[in-house]
Design a protein around this motif. Structure first.
Motif, PDB file in Angstrom:
ATOM      1  N   LYS A  26       0.922  -1.306  -0.010  1.00 47.02           N
ATOM      2  CA  LYS A  26       0.008  -0.172  -0.033  1.00 47.02           C
ATOM      3  C   LYS A  26       0.925   1.251  -0.114  1.00 47.02           C
ATOM      4  O   LYS A  26       1.496   1.632   0.986  1.00 47.02           O
ATOM      5  N   PHE A  51       3.306   0.638   3.142  1.00 48.23           N
ATOM      6  CA  PHE A  51       2.612   0.038   4.211  1.00 48.23           C
ATOM      7  C   PHE A  51       2.150  -1.537   3.819  1.00 48.23           C
ATOM      8  O   PHE A  51       2.327  -1.735   2.686  1.00 48.23           O
ATOM      9  N   ASN A  52       1.770  -2.292   4.504  1.00 45.80           N
ATOM     10  CA  ASN A  52       1.424  -3.614   4.377  1.00 45.80           C
ATOM     11  C   ASN A  52       2.700  -4.794   3.810  1.00 45.80           C
ATOM     12  O   ASN A  52       2.450  -5.589   3.300  1.00 45.80           O
ATOM     13  N   ASP A  54       6.983  -5.575   5.179  1.00 45.32           N
ATOM     14  CA  ASP A  54       8.047  -5.599   6.087  1.00 45.32           C
ATOM     15  C   ASP A  54       9.415  -5.763   5.527  1.00 45.32           C
ATOM     16  O   ASP A  54      10.413  -5.346   6.404  1.00 45.32           O
ATOM     17  N   ASN A 111       7.771  -1.226  10.544  1.00 48.94           N
ATOM     18  CA  ASN A 111       6.415  -1.980  10.790  1.00 48.94           C
ATOM     19  C   ASN A 111       5.573  -1.852   9.783  1.00 48.94           C
ATOM     20  O   ASN A 111       4.928  -0.798   9.586  1.00 48.94           O
ATOM     21  N   GLY A 112       5.190  -2.641   9.090  1.00 54.48           N
ATOM     22  CA  GLY A 112       4.220  -2.629   7.680  1.00 54.48           C
ATOM     23  C   GLY A 112       2.970  -2.552   8.280  1.00 54.48           C
ATOM     24  O   GLY A 112       1.875  -2.245   7.639  1.00 54.48           O
ATOM     25  N   ASN A 113       2.600  -2.924   9.441  1.00 56.16           N
ATOM     26  CA  ASN A 113       1.162  -2.976  10.011  1.00 56.16           C
ATOM     27  C   ASN A 113       0.872  -1.717  10.737  1.00 56.16           C
ATOM     28  O   ASN A 113      -0.284  -1.601  11.272  1.00 56.16           O
ATOM     29  N   LEU A 114       1.892  -0.760  10.920  1.00 54.98           N
ATOM     30  CA  LEU A 114       1.304   0.653  11.208  1.00 54.98           C
ATOM     31  C   LEU A 114       0.382   1.236  10.425  1.00 54.98           C
ATOM     32  O   LEU A 114       0.210   1.125   9.144  1.00 54.98           O
ATOM     33  N   SER A 115      -0.444   1.944  11.142  1.00 57.22           N
ATOM     34  CA  SER A 115      -1.284   2.872  10.532  1.00 57.22           C
ATOM     35  C   SER A 115      -0.834   4.113  10.063  1.00 57.22           C
ATOM     36  O   SER A 115       0.302   4.435  10.693  1.00 57.22           O
TER      37      SER A 115
END
Length: 467
Positions: A26, A51-52, A54, A111-115
């Motif tokens: 993303k 994003f999404n 790592d 951290n790919g899971n961060l908002s």
């Protein structure tokens, strides 16, 4: 108010964004490219936060289809792609934590899971934390950057993270100048605290130099940044500039006030002049800005008030050389750059003096040996116009006169070339010695004062030094 960013994106970037989405990434446009696009300011640099994901392995594979990819520090997770005149930076979403005083002393956690909101907290100002999702055609604005941009306010995001990097004080200064913003009271207070806590002393000079560079090359009113520099107390780090504040001037020539006020006015004039000239040469524009910033650094060493109440500052041009070198050395180790600035400071009054005295072409020729007359005239013009005198027309007349003389002799950009060189003396049968310097000076005087040709000068040398 805002420009449509979607229509301003280069087609190659759109292709890359689509390719990244296809592999599950993303991509969100962030930072300066979003801010400047909103303000309809052309941009060749684009930052994309990922994003999404790592790791950068798949991202690198995608980017390599478009050109050579560089990786900047594995811990930072940044890939750089330069293609079609654009600079694209792709970075994994991350958090940063200060662990020391140095500018590299940050603990970086990707951290790919961060908002997007969580990732935005590491940024400095709200106007730099706006994101843009191309696929949703949506601005992501968790910190109110759009409102601050509309209200022309520079506001930090989070107290705790903002103070972790003292360079943000200088970034505030250049943003205030470039975008003509008002600084938020709390942001001002945090910046001032960092200055008073001496946090700025840990900054490498190269990083400070880069922020000044952006201020000079991108601001229409550099004075706004320098006023903030003073208000924050940063002048203590630059005593050569600090000495200008409160240094009085003669009211006839400088009704605007002290040397600090005049210097800031000359900076704004330089910005106007260079915008008109459009040199396209950032290096040249930068040394011209530093020349005008430093042009009166000699005044605090020689300013006096006469018995008649007049204020004088005789020989301030020559006295400005030492503080200019001292000041510039605090910002750069590039000796050639400093050598470009110094003669412009030392001779900044010369064009006007030549005009007033209706000097001969000989004087213009001699001036060309000291520095570029074109450069010097730009500095002199900014100096002349950077004050509140009523008859500023004389500034343009003086500079036009000097430039016309120099251009007629083809010495406006490069100085007069001495006809006689050391090799010519050797060809006459002379052996290299300390006397060569005097002989070459004799030859140059004949070239300038008598307009003699090479053979005539060589004949005069034989008669005087070889008889």
């Amino acid at each position: 108010m805002y420009s449509n960013i979607k229509t301003n994106l280069p087609s190659i970037l759109i292709d890359i964004l689509k390719n990244l989405q296809e592999v599950g990434v993303k991509p969100i446009l962030v930072g300066g490219c979003v801010r400047d696009s909103l303000l309809n300011i052309p941009n060749k640099d684009f930052d994309i936060e990922l994003f999404n994901i790592d790791t950068l392995d798949e991202v690198q594979t995608v980017l390599e289809k478009y050109g050579t990819v560089k990786q900047v520090g594995k811990s930072f997770g940044v890939l750089i792609l330069n293609v079609d005149g654009y600079d694209f930076d792709f970075a994994l979403a991350r958090l940063e934590k200060k662990v020391g005083h140095g500018h590299r002393d940050f603990e970086v956690t990707t951290n790919g899971n961060l908002s997007f909101q969580e990732a935005s907290l590491r940024r400095d100002f709200t106007i730099n934390s706006i994101g843009y999702d191309y696929f949703e055609d949506e601005y992501l604005d968790p910190n109110g950057g759009l409102k601050d941009l509309e209200e022309k306010t520079l506001r930090h995001i989070k107290d705790e993270t903002f103070v972790e990097d003292p360079l943000r004080v200088y970034r505030a200064i250049q943003f205030i100048a470039r975008y003509e913003l008002q600084i938020d009271e709390k942001t001002f207070s945090l910046c001032k605290d960092m200055v008073e806590d001496d946090e700025l002393k840990y900054l490498p000079k190269e990083r400070v130099y880069e922020e000044f560079k952006k201020l000079f090359l991108k601001a229409n009113k550099p004075s706004l940044g320098f006023n903030l520099l003073k208000d924050l107390g940063i002048l203590k780090h630059f005593p050569e500039l600090e000495a200008l504040d409160g240094c009085i001037q003669d009211k006839e020539y400088h009704p605007e006030g002290d040397v600090w006020v005049h210097t800031l006015m000359t900076l704004d004039e330089m910005a106007k002049i260079l915008k008109e000239y459009k040199t396209g040469d950032d290096y040249r524009d930068l040394y011209l800005f530093y020349a005008i910033l430093c042009h009166d650094l000699g005044k605090p060493f020689c300013t006096e008030t006469t018995d008649e109440g007049r204020v004088t500052s005789h020989k301030h041009e020559a006295l400005g050389v030492e503080p200019t070198i001292s000041f510039l050395s605090r910002l750069t180790d590039e000796k050639k750059f400093i050598e470009k600035v110094v003669p412009l400071v030392k001779n900044h009054l010369a064009p006007f003096q030549l005009y007033k005295a209706e000097s001969s072409l000989k004087a213009v020729k001699r001036l060309s040996l000291k520095c570029s007359i074109e450069d010097l005239c730009i500095v002199c013009l900014a100096d002349c116009k950077g004050r509140t005198i009523p008859d500023k027309d004389k500034c343009d007349k003086a500079i036009s006169w000097v430039l016309e003389q120099a251009r007629q002799m083809n010495i406006s950009q490069e100085g007069l070339k001495p006809i006689i060189q050391g090799r010519d003396l050797i060809s006459l049968g002379m052996k290299p010695s300390k006397e060569f310097k005097d002989i070459l000076e004799f030859a140059l005087n004949l070239q300038i004062d008598e307009s003699l040709e090479k053979e005539e000068i060589l004949k005069a040398i034989k008669e005087k030094f070889m008889a």
